[in-house]
Design a protein around this motif. Sequence first.
Motif, PDB file in Angstrom:
ATOM      1  N   LYS A  64      22.093  31.826  -5.221  1.00 39.24           N
ATOM      2  CA  LYS A  64      22.012  30.835  -4.145  1.00 39.24           C
ATOM      3  C   LYS A  64      21.208  31.425  -2.981  1.00 39.24           C
ATOM      4  O   LYS A  64      21.441  32.555  -2.563  1.00 39.24           O
ATOM      5  CB  LYS A  64      23.430  30.490  -3.695  1.00 39.24           C
ATOM      6  CG  LYS A  64      23.510  29.573  -2.520  1.00 39.24           C
ATOM      7  CD  LYS A  64      24.959  29.337  -2.137  1.00 39.24           C
ATOM      8  CE  LYS A  64      25.070  29.013  -0.675  1.00 39.24           C
ATOM      9  NZ  LYS A  64      26.435  28.862  -0.229  1.00 39.24           N
ATOM     10  N   THR A  66      19.826  30.700   1.011  1.00 41.67           N
ATOM     11  CA  THR A  66      19.977  29.889   2.211  1.00 41.67           C
ATOM     12  C   THR A  66      19.065  30.414   3.308  1.00 41.67           C
ATOM     13  O   THR A  66      18.680  31.588   3.301  1.00 41.67           O
ATOM     14  CB  THR A  66      21.432  29.898   2.729  1.00 41.67           C
ATOM     15  OG1 THR A  66      21.797  31.240   3.025  1.00 41.67           O
ATOM     16  CG2 THR A  66      22.390  29.312   1.715  1.00 41.67           C
ATOM     17  N   GLU A  78      22.914  26.391   8.811  1.00 44.78           N
ATOM     18  CA  GLU A  78      22.549  27.026   7.553  1.00 44.78           C
ATOM     19  C   GLU A  78      22.184  25.946   6.545  1.00 44.78           C
ATOM     20  O   GLU A  78      22.891  24.936   6.420  1.00 44.78           O
ATOM     21  CB  GLU A  78      23.723  27.862   7.033  1.00 44.78           C
ATOM     22  CG  GLU A  78      23.368  28.686   5.815  1.00 44.78           C
ATOM     23  CD  GLU A  78      24.487  29.615   5.405  1.00 44.78           C
ATOM     24  OE1 GLU A  78      24.577  30.722   5.951  1.00 44.78           O
ATOM     25  OE2 GLU A  78      25.278  29.198   4.533  1.00 44.78           O
ATOM     26  N   LYS A  80      20.996  25.284   2.484  1.00 44.06           N
ATOM     27  CA  LYS A  80      20.829  25.809   1.129  1.00 44.06           C
ATOM     28  C   LYS A  80      19.491  25.331   0.581  1.00 44.06           C
ATOM     29  O   LYS A  80      19.179  24.135   0.645  1.00 44.06           O
ATOM     30  CB  LYS A  80      21.973  25.338   0.224  1.00 44.06           C
ATOM     31  CG  LYS A  80      21.849  25.839  -1.188  1.00 44.06           C
ATOM     32  CD  LYS A  80      22.960  25.292  -2.076  1.00 44.06           C
ATOM     33  CE  LYS A  80      22.718  25.732  -3.502  1.00 44.06           C
ATOM     34  NZ  LYS A  80      23.620  25.067  -4.431  1.00 44.06           N
TER      35      LYS A  80
END
Length: 126
Positions: A64, A66, A78, A80
Motif C-alpha cells: 500500500k 500513500t 493522507e 491512498k
Amino acid sequence: MKNKLSIVLSLGIVLSTTSCATIFTGTQDSITFTSTPEGATVLHKGIEKCVTPCTTKIPRALSKQTVTFEKEGFTGKEVKLTKTFNPVTLLNILLGGAIGVGIDAATGSLTKYSPKKYDVALEAKQ
C-alpha cells in the motif's frame, strides 16, 4: 563450437526478454498532485516530493502506498494511491516465465498507478 554458440545466443535472448514490465514501463510513475488551497507539501514515506500544484515520480511497489498533503493552518490529509494491474506483465508470463515475473514483482512493476492525478481539498484548522 557451433552448438555452444547457439545455446549462448538462445540463453541471451531468453534472459533479455525477462522482466518485461520493468524494462518497458520502468519502476516509477509520474503523478500530478493539486490541492485547494495550492501550496501544500506532498510527502511520500515521510520525504517531501513536491509542493502543489506539481508532478513528481513515485516508485511503484506491491505494498500500500500513500501520500500526505500538509499545509500550515490546515489539517493534513493522507491519500491512498490506487494501483491497477500492469498488462505488460503478461509478456513475462509468455516469454520470461517465473524469473521475469519475480523481477517485476520485486520492482513493483506488476502494477501501475491509476489514476495519475490526485486533487485534494484541505480543511482549515479551527
